[in-house]
Design a protein around this motif. Structure first.
Motif, PDB file in Angstrom:
ATOM      1  N   LYS A  44     -12.980   1.231 -19.507  1.00 17.47           N
ATOM      2  CA  LYS A  44     -12.507  -0.225 -19.800  1.00 17.47           C
ATOM      3  C   LYS A  44     -13.082  -1.034 -20.807  1.00 17.47           C
ATOM      4  CE  LYS A  44      -9.995  -3.686 -18.492  1.00 17.47           C
ATOM      5  NZ  LYS A  44      -8.491  -3.568 -18.988  1.00 17.47           N
ATOM      6  N   ARG A  80     -13.655  -2.102  -9.185  1.00 20.05           N
ATOM      7  CA  ARG A  80     -12.209  -3.075  -9.386  1.00 20.05           C
ATOM      8  C   ARG A  80     -11.146  -1.958 -10.189  1.00 20.05           C
ATOM      9  NH1 ARG A  80     -11.826  -7.637 -11.898  1.00 20.05           N
ATOM     10  NH2 ARG A  80     -11.095  -8.815  -9.985  1.00 20.05           N
ATOM     11  N   GLY A  84      -7.307  -1.036  -8.508  1.00 15.33           N
ATOM     12  CA  GLY A  84      -6.144  -1.418  -8.941  1.00 15.33           C
ATOM     13  C   GLY A  84      -6.310  -2.995  -9.488  1.00 15.33           C
ATOM     14  N   HIS A  85      -7.520  -3.511  -9.418  1.00 21.54           N
ATOM     15  CA  HIS A  85      -7.543  -4.927 -10.064  1.00 21.54           C
ATOM     16  C   HIS A  85      -7.460  -4.863 -11.447  1.00 21.54           C
ATOM     17  CE1 HIS A  85      -7.584  -6.115  -5.958  1.00 21.54           C
ATOM     18  NE2 HIS A  85      -9.056  -6.391  -5.873  1.00 21.54           N
ATOM     19  N   LEU A  86      -8.143  -3.723 -11.948  1.00 17.89           N
ATOM     20  CA  LEU A  86      -8.082  -3.816 -13.703  1.00 17.89           C
ATOM     21  C   LEU A  86      -7.372  -2.663 -13.907  1.00 17.89           C
ATOM     22  CD1 LEU A  86     -11.945  -4.316 -14.058  1.00 17.89           C
ATOM     23  CD2 LEU A  86      -9.932  -6.087 -14.234  1.00 17.89           C
ATOM     24  N   HIS A  87      -6.779  -2.743 -15.263  1.00 19.70           N
ATOM     25  CA  HIS A  87      -6.026  -1.534 -15.826  1.00 19.70           C
ATOM     26  C   HIS A  87      -6.814  -0.762 -16.791  1.00 19.70           C
ATOM     27  CE1 HIS A  87      -2.141  -2.758 -13.926  1.00 19.70           C
ATOM     28  NE2 HIS A  87      -2.547  -4.168 -14.295  1.00 19.70           N
ATOM     29  N   PRO A 104      -1.149   0.981  -6.263  1.00 19.14           N
ATOM     30  CA  PRO A 104      -2.608   0.304  -5.863  1.00 19.14           C
ATOM     31  C   PRO A 104      -2.399   0.074  -4.433  1.00 19.14           C
ATOM     32  CG  PRO A 104      -1.173  -1.040  -7.416  1.00 19.14           C
ATOM     33  CD  PRO A 104      -0.599   0.417  -7.222  1.00 19.14           C
ATOM     34  N   VAL A 105      -1.197  -0.293  -3.957  1.00 19.17           N
ATOM     35  CA  VAL A 105      -1.125  -0.551  -2.635  1.00 19.17           C
ATOM     36  C   VAL A 105      -1.486   0.411  -1.492  1.00 19.17           C
ATOM     37  CG1 VAL A 105       0.608  -1.431  -0.532  1.00 19.17           C
ATOM     38  CG2 VAL A 105       0.640  -2.492  -3.030  1.00 19.17           C
ATOM     39  N   ARG A 108      -5.360   0.549  -1.631  1.00 25.14           N
ATOM     40  CA  ARG A 108      -5.751  -0.568  -0.575  1.00 25.14           C
ATOM     41  C   ARG A 108      -5.514  -0.369   0.727  1.00 25.14           C
ATOM     42  NH1 ARG A 108      -4.377  -3.710  -5.360  1.00 25.14           N
ATOM     43  NH2 ARG A 108      -2.723  -4.382  -4.497  1.00 25.14           N
ATOM     44  N   ILE A 136      -3.144  -8.537   8.268  1.00 27.44           N
ATOM     45  CA  ILE A 136      -2.901  -8.370   7.222  1.00 27.44           C
ATOM     46  C   ILE A 136      -3.041  -6.727   6.758  1.00 27.44           C
ATOM     47  CG2 ILE A 136      -4.541  -8.819   5.478  1.00 27.44           C
ATOM     48  CD1 ILE A 136      -2.379 -10.469   3.778  1.00 27.44           C
TER      49      ILE A 136
ATOM     50  N   LEU B 135      -5.926  -9.621  -2.493  1.00 30.12           N
ATOM     51  CA  LEU B 135      -5.408  -8.539  -3.219  1.00 30.12           C
ATOM     52  C   LEU B 135      -6.228  -7.153  -2.800  1.00 30.12           C
ATOM     53  CD1 LEU B 135      -3.665  -9.605  -6.450  1.00 30.12           C
ATOM     54  CD2 LEU B 135      -2.658  -9.142  -4.153  1.00 30.12           C
ATOM     55  N   ILE B 139      -1.508  -5.170  -0.132  1.00 35.53           N
ATOM     56  CA  ILE B 139      -0.132  -5.844  -0.414  1.00 35.53           C
ATOM     57  C   ILE B 139      -0.142  -5.848  -2.008  1.00 35.53           C
ATOM     58  CG2 ILE B 139      -0.159  -7.597   1.446  1.00 35.53           C
ATOM     59  CD1 ILE B 139      -1.777  -9.480  -0.228  1.00 35.53           C
ATOM     60  N   SER B 140       1.280  -5.758  -2.355  1.00 32.60           N
ATOM     61  CA  SER B 140       1.436  -5.677  -3.716  1.00 32.60           C
ATOM     62  C   SER B 140       1.144  -7.141  -4.501  1.00 32.60           C
ATOM     63  CB  SER B 140       2.701  -5.083  -3.876  1.00 32.60           C
ATOM     64  OG  SER B 140       3.617  -6.022  -3.536  1.00 32.60           O
ATOM     65  N   ARG B 141       1.325  -7.012  -5.772  1.00 34.49           N
ATOM     66  CA  ARG B 141       1.111  -8.422  -6.301  1.00 34.49           C
ATOM     67  C   ARG B 141       2.588  -9.082  -6.277  1.00 34.49           C
ATOM     68  NH1 ARG B 141      -2.471  -7.554 -11.783  1.00 34.49           N
ATOM     69  NH2 ARG B 141      -4.167  -6.035 -10.917  1.00 34.49           N
ATOM     70  N   ARG B 338       1.851  -8.759 -12.688  1.00 34.44           N
ATOM     71  CA  ARG B 338       1.795  -7.335 -12.302  1.00 34.44           C
ATOM     72  C   ARG B 338       0.856  -6.436 -13.524  1.00 34.44           C
ATOM     73  NH1 ARG B 338       7.405  -5.085  -9.713  1.00 34.44           N
ATOM     74  NH2 ARG B 338       6.108  -3.298  -9.346  1.00 34.44           N
ATOM     75  N   ARG B 339       1.133  -7.082 -14.384  1.00 37.17           N
ATOM     76  CA  ARG B 339       0.560  -6.008 -15.775  1.00 37.17           C
ATOM     77  C   ARG B 339      -1.008  -6.557 -15.918  1.00 37.17           C
ATOM     78  NH1 ARG B 339       4.451  -4.289 -20.105  1.00 37.17           N
ATOM     79  NH2 ARG B 339       6.159  -3.023 -18.811  1.00 37.17           N
ATOM     80  N   ARG B 340      -1.256  -8.028 -15.533  1.00 38.49           N
ATOM     81  CA  ARG B 340      -2.847  -8.427 -16.069  1.00 38.49           C
ATOM     82  C   ARG B 340      -3.681  -7.683 -15.384  1.00 38.49           C
ATOM     83  NH1 ARG B 340      -3.514 -14.491 -14.707  1.00 38.49           N
ATOM     84  NH2 ARG B 340      -5.658 -14.037 -15.511  1.00 38.49           N
ATOM     85  N   ASP B 341      -5.062  -7.708 -15.933  1.00 38.63           N
ATOM     86  CA  ASP B 341      -6.006  -7.583 -15.122  1.00 38.63           C
ATOM     87  C   ASP B 341      -6.600  -8.967 -14.178  1.00 38.63           C
ATOM     88  OD1 ASP B 341      -6.425  -4.947 -16.158  1.00 38.63           O
ATOM     89  OD2 ASP B 341      -7.489  -5.805 -17.918  1.00 38.63           O
ATOM     90  N   LEU B 342      -7.050  -8.831 -13.117  1.00 40.45           N
ATOM     91  CA  LEU B 342      -7.504  -9.754 -12.398  1.00 40.45           C
ATOM     92  C   LEU B 342      -8.800 -10.113 -12.589  1.00 40.45           C
ATOM     93  CD1 LEU B 342      -6.072  -8.962  -8.968  1.00 40.45           C
ATOM     94  CD2 LEU B 342      -5.207 -10.651 -10.692  1.00 40.45           C
TER      95      LEU B 342
END
Lengths: 393, 346
Positions: A44, A80, A84-87, A104-105, A108, A136, B135, B139-141, B338-342
């Protein structure tokens, strides 16, 4: 079954074996293979800054896996990316058999994650937060979260906005320990906690391991890693610098002693490939050279007097060569690092002209220092530890 | 129910038994509840303000006699071009009540709701650091964003209806006093009016509902909703890109003010009239809709084939443009999010 590759320059697809469901309660789906978490050359970058570089590792089901590294080493980035928080810039990963970039769901759904800085909705009170997260998450369990909160002596009637940092951390722990997920990822879980609560948290981690859950634990506290983890990976400047099985570590010892008369340091130190930074290695070599010059003035006369004895001293018996590493400390004392059973080493040691002998377990701290400050001997001594070049590829 | 199995006294959930508990259409019940909880205070405050203002605004209309109002407005005839509709259309109780939709308080309340809720969805959660924990749940974005959007849009709709309800209550309970002059006759071809009686002018009190129909403002309410929906989408789009809420709000307000200035300049100078067509304010025509109801009946504003008198498009197309723009903003926001990094919490 393999992950599809979209581009020709993609890293190799992760080999995923189809196997029977493992005999553990939190077993993997059949399509997942043997590793609960697997990364392959995961990288990354943010512009010119590389937060994680070619990280390949595997975490087996039921394993408590530690992540160690200084701030900015890439631990949180790795975690992260797994969620799936980061690509990732490149590389692949699988968590519980699912690619975080594809689903990613699903990832998680199988993971309970405690962030390093867990912040919760401030408008809710403690109980509301637990109810919210228990509801949730499909495997959420309010009663268990409440039990954890009670064990941590948390006041659930208070609103999050009015909780102290430690209380919020406790609340986050109660949230995370609620769901019975196969994977538990904890990023510095004991931060801001008092020693008593730290112990409780570590006990909870061990209990998760006993239940067959896979735990990834990131921490700066080496004793906590030693206490809980089965295996540990060291990250340094985004690279996976070293991996170590704790059982191997516990079999490693360091013998520190003085020689009866000053000896010259050997020049043919065994060299082994590790992920050490070259600069750090140079520094260590330089300091060792300086120390040797101070500790053992190698005048020609002295060399001649000690010649035979010295040669004998450095001649490590062939049966021990794979598990013994000899070196020097900065203060001139000799250092012998061993791996495996001490019994055969003790016999050899008894024949050496050593005084003030001290034998101590080689703790994680020494390995940590060696990885991050370049003491190659500690990393390389003993049974070969897997490094970034031979994991997961 | 989960397929739980007991092992060592602990209830364990096998992987394949993990299922989501959510409502359909990519929404999440708990996220909706959370969004409601977070926005309820703001909603309550704005709803009370809009309801009360709608009621009071109607009552204020009756305080000023129509003849006096006409005299006042005639003083500003030179500035008529800045008004949304011609002054003549305002010389009715219906037209005057319809001005409510252009009152700064109504616009302000709507803008506050839309920007507050729209900016909160991504950059707000990121700024508070709560996005990480949320997140980290399964749950999906898309679910996250749509659940938030649902609460915001329904809240906006309810606020618009609240204003309308306040106006309707005002219309129902307010009475107005009208002056009936004594009978007279106008001499043809002259301006001479000869009274036929020496009686004093008669004052009568009538319910405002005899003069104004609350249903006439349905189209205006729809315009207000469309206006807000676009702002919600725009705020959500900015929020999906950013990580600081204050910057999101600043960005949206900048767009808003620039568009408002363009609209004003387009009204002020004939040479700059084209600017009006480039602003979303040009699609917000609640008073025009009210005037059309007065002229052509209740169905007039819902026509989508016949262009309006001083515009290029049929009346229904204008709010639809705002709705479409809002949808486009939401679609881009979804794609971006959906495409961005968090980023990790700061």
């Amino acid at each position: 079954m393999t992950l599809p590759t979209d581009r020709p320059d993609d890293p190799p697809a992760l080999p995923v074996e189809i196997s029977a469901a493992p005999d553990i309660p939190y077993g993997l789906p059949e399509h997942c293979g043997q590793a609960m978490v697997r990364t392959c050359r995961l990288s990354k970058s943010y512009g010119n800054f590389t937060a994680l570089s070619d990280c390949s590792l595997e975490v087996s089901p039921g394993e408590i896996f530690g992540l160690l590294g200084p701030n900015g080493a890439g631990k949180t980035t790795l975690i992260r990316a797994l969620l799936g928080h980061l690509h990732p810039t490149s590389g692949k990963s699988l968590v519980a058999g699912f690619d975080p970039q594809v689903d990613p769901v699903a990832v998680r759904r199988h993971v309970a994650y405690l962030p390093g800085d867990a912040r919760l909705p401030r408008h809710m009170n403690g109980k509301g937060v637990l109810e919210f997260f228990a509801e949730i998450h499909p495997s959420g369990e309010l009663s268990r979260s409440l039990a954890v909160a009670e064990a941590l002596e948390l006041d659930l009637s208070r609103r999050v906005a009015f909780m102290s940092t430690g209380m919020r951390q406790k609340l986050a722990l109660a949230v995370v320990f609620g769901p019975r997920t196969p994977i538990l990822i904890l990023d510095e879980p004991t931060a801001n906690l008092d020693p008593t609560v730290r112990g409780q948290v570590l006990e909870e981690v061990l209990a998760a391991g006993r239940d067959g859950r896979t735990v990834m634990l990131s921490s700066h506290v080496l004793s906590e890693i030693e206490q809980t983890c089965v295996r540990v990976a060291f990250l340094r400047r985004g690279h996976l610098a070293h991996q170590l099985t704790m059982s191997d570590l516990f079999q490693r010892h360091r013998v520190v002693a003085r020689t009866e008369s000053p000896l010259q340091q050997p020049t043919n130190r065994r060299s082994k490939t590790t992920a050490l930074d070259s600069e750090a290695r140079k520094k260590t070599t330089a300091s060792a050279d300086a120390a040797s010059a101070t500790a053992s003035p190698a005048t020609p006369d002295a060399m001649a007097r000690r010649g035979d004895r010295e040669a004998a001293f450095w001649e490590v018996p062939s049966e021990l060569r794979s598990s013994v590493e000899v070196g020097w400390l900065d203060d001139g004392r000799i250092r012998i690092d061993t791996a495996g059973d001490l019994q055969p080493v003790l016999g050899w040691l008894s024949e050496l002209p050593l005084v003030d002998v001290r034998i101590e377990p080689l703790g994680l701290h020494a390995v940590y220092r060696s990885v991050h400050f370049g003491d190659e001997a500690v990393v390389s001594a003993g049974p070969p530890c897997s490094t970034s070049s031979d994991v997961g590829a | 129910m989960f397929d739980l199995q007991r092992r060592g006294g602990v209830m364990l959930a096998p992987l394949h038994s993990l299922r989501r508990r959510s409502v359909p259409f990519a929404l999440d019940r708990m996220l909706i509840r959370k969004a409601i909880g977070q926005s309820s205070l703001l909603f309550a405050a704005l709803a009370i303000a809009l309801f009360a203002f709608g009621w009071v605004r109607v009552w204020v209309v009756t305080l000023l006699d129509m003849q006096q109002f006409q005299n006042v407005l005639e003083q500003f005839r030179d500035y008529e071009k800045f008004a949304p509709i011609s002054f003549d259309a305002l010389f009715t109780y219906s037209g005057r009540v319809g001005m409510t939709f252009d009152e700064p308080i109504v616009i302000l309340c709507t803008v506050i709701w839309c920007i507050a809720r729209g900016s909160d969805v991504v950059s707000g959660e990121l700024g508070r650091g709560t996005m990480e924990m949320l997140l980290s749940q399964p749950i999906s974005r898309a679910q996250f964003l749509m659940s938030h959007a649902l609460v915001s849009v329904v809240g906006l709709l309810l606020l618009c209806l609240t204003l309308w309800a306040g106006m309707a209550v005002g219309i129902e309970v307010t009475t107005l006093t009208e002056t009936i002059p004594p009978p007279s006759v106008r001499v043809p071809f002259t301006s001479l009016v000869i009274p036929l009686s020496d009686e004093a002018p008669q004052q009568i009190t009538v319910p405002l509902s005899d003069r104004v129909d609350a249903l006439a403002y349905a189209a205006a309410t729809f315009h207000l909703f469309s206006f807000g929906f676009f702002l919600l989408g725009l705020s959500t789009l900015f929020s999906s890109i950013d990580r600081y809420r204050w910057r999101t709000i600043g960005g949206v307000m900048t767009v808003y003010v620039v568009q408002l200035v363009m609209y004003g300049l387009g009204k002020a100078a004939e040479s700059l009239r084209f600017l009006q067509g480039l602003t979303f304010f040009n699609c917000y025509k609640p008073q025009k809709m009210t005037a059309m109801v007065n002229e052509g009946g209740a169905s007039a504003p819902w026509n989508w084939t016949q262009p309006i008198s001083d515009g290029w498009l049929p009346p229904l197309v204008y709010p639809l443009i705002l709705l479409c723009l809002g949808m486009i903003c939401y679609a881009i926001a979804m794609r971006t999010f959906r495409r961005r990094d968090l980023p990790a919490p700061l």
